[in-house]
Every structure is written in structure tokens, then in C-alpha cells.
Design a protein around this motif. Sequence first.
Motif, PDB file in Angstrom:
ATOM      1  N   GLY A  76       0.818  -1.213   0.000  1.00  0.00           N
ATOM      2  CA  GLY A  76       0.000   0.000   0.000  1.00  0.00           C
ATOM      3  C   GLY A  76       0.844   1.252   0.000  1.00  0.00           C
ATOM      4  N   GLY A  77       1.923   1.234   0.791  1.00  0.00           N
ATOM      5  CA  GLY A  77       2.810   2.394   0.833  1.00  0.00           C
ATOM      6  C   GLY A  77       3.492   2.638  -0.496  1.00  0.00           C
ATOM      7  N   GLN A  78       3.920   1.558  -1.158  1.00  0.00           N
ATOM      8  CA  GLN A  78       4.567   1.715  -2.459  1.00  0.00           C
ATOM      9  C   GLN A  78       3.597   2.242  -3.502  1.00  0.00           C
ATOM     10  OE1 GLN A  78       6.054  -2.291  -2.776  1.00  0.00           O
ATOM     11  NE2 GLN A  78       8.131  -1.671  -2.228  1.00  0.00           N
ATOM     12  N   GLN A  79       2.343   1.814  -3.433  1.00  0.00           N
ATOM     13  CA  GLN A  79       1.339   2.322  -4.371  1.00  0.00           C
ATOM     14  C   GLN A  79       1.164   3.826  -4.208  1.00  0.00           C
ATOM     15  OE1 GLN A  79      -2.348   0.061  -4.385  1.00  0.00           O
ATOM     16  NE2 GLN A  79      -1.230  -1.832  -4.005  1.00  0.00           N
ATOM     17  N   GLN A  80       1.161   4.288  -2.955  1.00  0.00           N
ATOM     18  CA  GLN A  80       1.051   5.729  -2.722  1.00  0.00           C
ATOM     19  C   GLN A  80       2.260   6.465  -3.287  1.00  0.00           C
ATOM     20  OE1 GLN A  80       0.077   5.896   1.646  1.00  0.00           O
ATOM     21  NE2 GLN A  80      -1.177   7.592   0.932  1.00  0.00           N
ATOM     22  N   ARG A  81       3.439   5.896  -3.095  1.00  0.00           N
ATOM     23  CA  ARG A  81       4.655   6.561  -3.528  1.00  0.00           C
ATOM     24  C   ARG A  81       4.760   6.599  -5.051  1.00  0.00           C
ATOM     25  NH1 ARG A  81       8.263   2.901   0.117  1.00  0.00           N
ATOM     26  NH2 ARG A  81      10.068   3.950  -0.790  1.00  0.00           N
ATOM     27  N   VAL A  82       4.290   5.554  -5.719  1.00  0.00           N
ATOM     28  CA  VAL A  82       4.247   5.573  -7.182  1.00  0.00           C
ATOM     29  C   VAL A  82       3.275   6.647  -7.658  1.00  0.00           C
ATOM     30  CG1 VAL A  82       3.491   4.279  -9.220  1.00  0.00           C
ATOM     31  CG2 VAL A  82       4.976   3.193  -7.530  1.00  0.00           C
ATOM     32  N   ALA A  83       2.151   6.792  -6.966  1.00  0.00           N
ATOM     33  CA  ALA A  83       1.147   7.785  -7.362  1.00  0.00           C
ATOM     34  C   ALA A  83       1.730   9.190  -7.341  1.00  0.00           C
ATOM     35  CB  ALA A  83      -0.075   7.696  -6.448  1.00  0.00           C
ATOM     36  N   VAL A  84       2.512   9.518  -6.304  1.00  0.00           N
ATOM     37  CA  VAL A  84       3.055  10.872  -6.244  1.00  0.00           C
ATOM     38  C   VAL A  84       4.164  11.070  -7.262  1.00  0.00           C
ATOM     39  CG1 VAL A  84       4.868  10.606  -4.507  1.00  0.00           C
ATOM     40  CG2 VAL A  84       3.612  12.733  -4.685  1.00  0.00           C
ATOM     41  N   ALA A  85       4.942  10.025  -7.524  1.00  0.00           N
ATOM     42  CA  ALA A  85       5.984  10.149  -8.538  1.00  0.00           C
ATOM     43  C   ALA A  85       5.373  10.469  -9.887  1.00  0.00           C
ATOM     44  CB  ALA A  85       6.793   8.853  -8.614  1.00  0.00           C
ATOM     45  N   ARG A  86       4.280   9.822 -10.204  1.00  0.00           N
ATOM     46  CA  ARG A  86       3.595  10.087 -11.469  1.00  0.00           C
ATOM     47  C   ARG A  86       2.999  11.490 -11.472  1.00  0.00           C
ATOM     48  NH1 ARG A  86       0.915   4.065 -12.136  1.00  0.00           N
ATOM     49  NH2 ARG A  86       2.580   3.213 -13.441  1.00  0.00           N
ATOM     50  N   ALA A  87       2.463  11.920 -10.313  1.00  0.00           N
ATOM     51  CA  ALA A  87       1.894  13.269 -10.230  1.00  0.00           C
ATOM     52  C   ALA A  87       2.970  14.323 -10.464  1.00  0.00           C
ATOM     53  CB  ALA A  87       1.229  13.474  -8.871  1.00  0.00           C
ATOM     54  N   LEU A  88       4.140  14.145  -9.860  1.00  0.00           N
ATOM     55  CA  LEU A  88       5.214  15.114 -10.019  1.00  0.00           C
ATOM     56  C   LEU A  88       5.781  15.121 -11.430  1.00  0.00           C
ATOM     57  CD1 LEU A  88       7.139  14.705  -6.654  1.00  0.00           C
ATOM     58  CD2 LEU A  88       5.867  16.702  -7.420  1.00  0.00           C
ATOM     59  N   ALA A  89       5.716  13.961 -12.101  1.00  0.00           N
ATOM     60  CA  ALA A  89       6.254  13.888 -13.458  1.00  0.00           C
ATOM     61  C   ALA A  89       5.506  14.812 -14.408  1.00  0.00           C
ATOM     62  CB  ALA A  89       6.184  12.456 -13.972  1.00  0.00           C
ATOM     63  N   SER A  90       4.242  15.111 -14.091  1.00  0.00           N
ATOM     64  CA  SER A  90       3.456  16.008 -14.945  1.00  0.00           C
ATOM     65  C   SER A  90       3.700  17.470 -14.625  1.00  0.00           C
ATOM     66  CB  SER A  90       1.963  15.693 -14.803  1.00  0.00           C
ATOM     67  OG  SER A  90       1.518  15.990 -13.489  1.00  0.00           O
ATOM     68  N   GLN A  91       4.586  17.754 -13.665  1.00  0.00           N
ATOM     69  CA  GLN A  91       4.965  19.112 -13.273  1.00  0.00           C
ATOM     70  C   GLN A  91       3.747  19.983 -12.940  1.00  0.00           C
ATOM     71  OE1 GLN A  91       7.452  20.297 -16.618  1.00  0.00           O
ATOM     72  NE2 GLN A  91       9.273  19.692 -15.465  1.00  0.00           N
ATOM     73  N   PRO A  92       2.932  19.556 -11.988  1.00  0.00           N
ATOM     74  CA  PRO A  92       1.763  20.364 -11.608  1.00  0.00           C
ATOM     75  C   PRO A  92       2.191  21.649 -10.928  1.00  0.00           C
ATOM     76  CG  PRO A  92       2.111  18.626 -10.020  1.00  0.00           C
ATOM     77  CD  PRO A  92       3.102  18.379 -11.128  1.00  0.00           C
ATOM     78  N   GLU A  93       1.353  22.672 -10.993  1.00  0.00           N
ATOM     79  CA  GLU A  93       1.648  23.938 -10.331  1.00  0.00           C
ATOM     80  C   GLU A  93       1.633  23.788  -8.822  1.00  0.00           C
ATOM     81  OE1 GLU A  93      -1.039  26.877 -11.685  1.00  0.00           O
ATOM     82  OE2 GLU A  93      -0.430  26.743 -13.776  1.00  0.00           O
ATOM     83  N   ILE A  94       0.766  22.913  -8.337  1.00  0.00           N
ATOM     84  CA  ILE A  94       0.609  22.761  -6.890  1.00  0.00           C
ATOM     85  C   ILE A  94       0.152  21.338  -6.601  1.00  0.00           C
ATOM     86  CG2 ILE A  94      -1.749  23.671  -6.964  1.00  0.00           C
ATOM     87  CD1 ILE A  94      -1.166  24.974  -4.205  1.00  0.00           C
ATOM     88  N   ILE A  95       0.655  20.770  -5.515  1.00  0.00           N
ATOM     89  CA  ILE A  95       0.295  19.416  -5.097  1.00  0.00           C
ATOM     90  C   ILE A  95      -0.446  19.501  -3.776  1.00  0.00           C
ATOM     91  CG2 ILE A  95       1.211  17.211  -4.271  1.00  0.00           C
ATOM     92  CD1 ILE A  95       3.485  17.516  -6.215  1.00  0.00           C
ATOM     93  N   PHE A  96      -1.589  18.804  -3.692  1.00  0.00           N
ATOM     94  CA  PHE A  96      -2.376  18.751  -2.474  1.00  0.00           C
ATOM     95  C   PHE A  96      -2.361  17.321  -1.938  1.00  0.00           C
ATOM     96  CE2 PHE A  96      -4.355  22.904  -2.614  1.00  0.00           C
ATOM     97  CZ  PHE A  96      -4.297  23.236  -3.960  1.00  0.00           C
ATOM     98  N   GLY A  97      -2.141  17.164  -0.648  1.00  0.00           N
ATOM     99  CA  GLY A  97      -2.149  15.842  -0.031  1.00  0.00           C
ATOM    100  C   GLY A  97      -2.944  15.834   1.256  1.00  0.00           C
ATOM    101  N   ASP A  98      -3.928  14.950   1.349  1.00  0.00           N
ATOM    102  CA  ASP A  98      -4.745  14.820   2.553  1.00  0.00           C
ATOM    103  C   ASP A  98      -4.236  13.615   3.331  1.00  0.00           C
ATOM    104  OD1 ASP A  98      -6.648  14.846   4.504  1.00  0.00           O
ATOM    105  OD2 ASP A  98      -8.353  14.959   3.143  1.00  0.00           O
ATOM    106  N   GLU A  99      -3.500  13.860   4.423  1.00  0.00           N
ATOM    107  CA  GLU A  99      -2.883  12.821   5.231  1.00  0.00           C
ATOM    108  C   GLU A  99      -2.076  11.855   4.353  1.00  0.00           C
ATOM    109  OE1 GLU A  99      -2.880  12.753   8.418  1.00  0.00           O
ATOM    110  OE2 GLU A  99      -4.603  13.905   9.101  1.00  0.00           O
ATOM    111  N   PRO A 100      -1.109  12.348   3.560  1.00  0.00           N
ATOM    112  CA  PRO A 100      -0.401  11.477   2.615  1.00  0.00           C
ATOM    113  C   PRO A 100       0.413  10.374   3.274  1.00  0.00           C
ATOM    114  CG  PRO A 100       0.701  13.605   2.799  1.00  0.00           C
ATOM    115  CD  PRO A 100      -0.610  13.732   3.519  1.00  0.00           C
ATOM    116  N   THR A 101       0.711  10.500   4.574  1.00  0.00           N
ATOM    117  CA  THR A 101       1.469   9.459   5.267  1.00  0.00           C
ATOM    118  C   THR A 101       0.611   8.696   6.268  1.00  0.00           C
ATOM    119  OG1 THR A 101       2.208  11.012   6.982  1.00  0.00           O
ATOM    120  CG2 THR A 101       3.605  10.780   5.027  1.00  0.00           C
ATOM    121  N   GLY A 102      -0.690   8.918   6.228  1.00  0.00           N
ATOM    122  CA  GLY A 102      -1.580   8.346   7.239  1.00  0.00           C
ATOM    123  C   GLY A 102      -1.577   6.832   7.289  1.00  0.00           C
TER     124      GLY A 102
END
Length: 203
Positions: free
Chosen positions: A102-128
Motif C-alpha cells: 500500500g505504501g509503495q502504491q502511494q509513492r508511485v502515485a506521487v511520482a507520477r503526479a510530479l512527473a506532470s509538473q503540476p503547479e501545486i500538489i495537495f495531499g490529505d494525510e499522505p502518510t496516514g
Amino acid sequence: MVRSLRISHQESRHVTTTTAHRATAVAARAMELSKVYGHGETQVVALDRVTVDFPQGEFTAIMGPSGSGKSTLMHCVAGLERVIDMVGLSGRLHHRPAQLSGGQQQRVAVARALASQPEIIFGDEPTGNLDSRSGAEVLGFLRNSVQALGQTVVMVTHDPVAASYADRVVFLADGRIVDEMLAPTADGVLDRMKAFDAKGRTS
């Protein structure tokens, strides 16, 4: 470039996103933001005329007791109440989900999000849902993305340790911003939260 969003129907808000003039730019802004659920006796004011800026290239944590409106604030500022889970991992993007924890799935998700170079990243309890080691890796990745890449991060968390990775902590209570802390430490955030809890019990 400036994008503005206005929504009514139990919700009043003005959210602005901009990419101009990096030194003083604001990635997202809420102005007189209100959010109300229900009607009459069941009405709940989740946000009460909140005004707050999230500067570009800054890591901001949003904290507060349960029911204070912190997740609602982040969802509204993010637009259409959507949340991107943020955690970083760069080695297993091509593995099937069943092959990842589960933790690796979350970490892959953010890597993909950052690859698109978003202006801003929002995380709701990203380490919960992560253990302490994985959580620290994720927070370090987010911290580095701000410092090295100029990324803007806004994170909701209950964890003072997680909040200490941010440049700034915004505290909410009863749908209002009640305090702010720059260069937070885990102990400093914990003390501030204890003070809010004590005040809530005596009010």
C-alpha cells in the motif's frame, strides 16, 4: 497565467492560481471562503470566511482538531474537492499494483503526479497509512521537491512530525484559521495543538 474559480450553492469561494513572478507568486488563494453543510438545526459551518494564501515554492501544512475544516479547506482550494495522494518513489512505476505494498502504491502515485509538473500538489494525510520509515521517506521526498524543484505543496495532517517538514503550518479551529507557525518543529506544533485542545475542553 491566472485561473479563478467561483462556486455557490451552500459554498462561497474565490480560489486563484497563478504562475507569474515566482519570487512573490501565490500558487493558490482562498478569499472569504465559506462552506456549509445541511440546513436548519443540522447545519454545520465547515469553513467560515477563510482567507489564506499558499505561496509558490512553499510547503504548507494545514492542522487542526477533527472537524476543524482542514480537509474541506484543502479540497476546496484544490478545486472540485479532488485530492492527489502525494508520496515519492521512482523505481517501481511499471510494476502491477498487486506487486506493490500500500505504501509503495502511494509513492508511485506521487511520482507520477510530479512527473506532470503540476503547479501545486495537495495531499490529505499522505502518510496516514504508512509506517514511520515509509512516511519519513515520503515527507523527505516532498520536502526535497520544494527545495530542489520549486514545487508547491499543501498537506493536511494530524501528525506534528509530518508538519515539521513544512515551511509553514496553518492551524484551523471551528472552520476558521486561528494561528500560523513558520519554520515549525514537531515539539512546537505539538505544544500548539495541546493548547488548542485544552482551550476546546474549557470553552
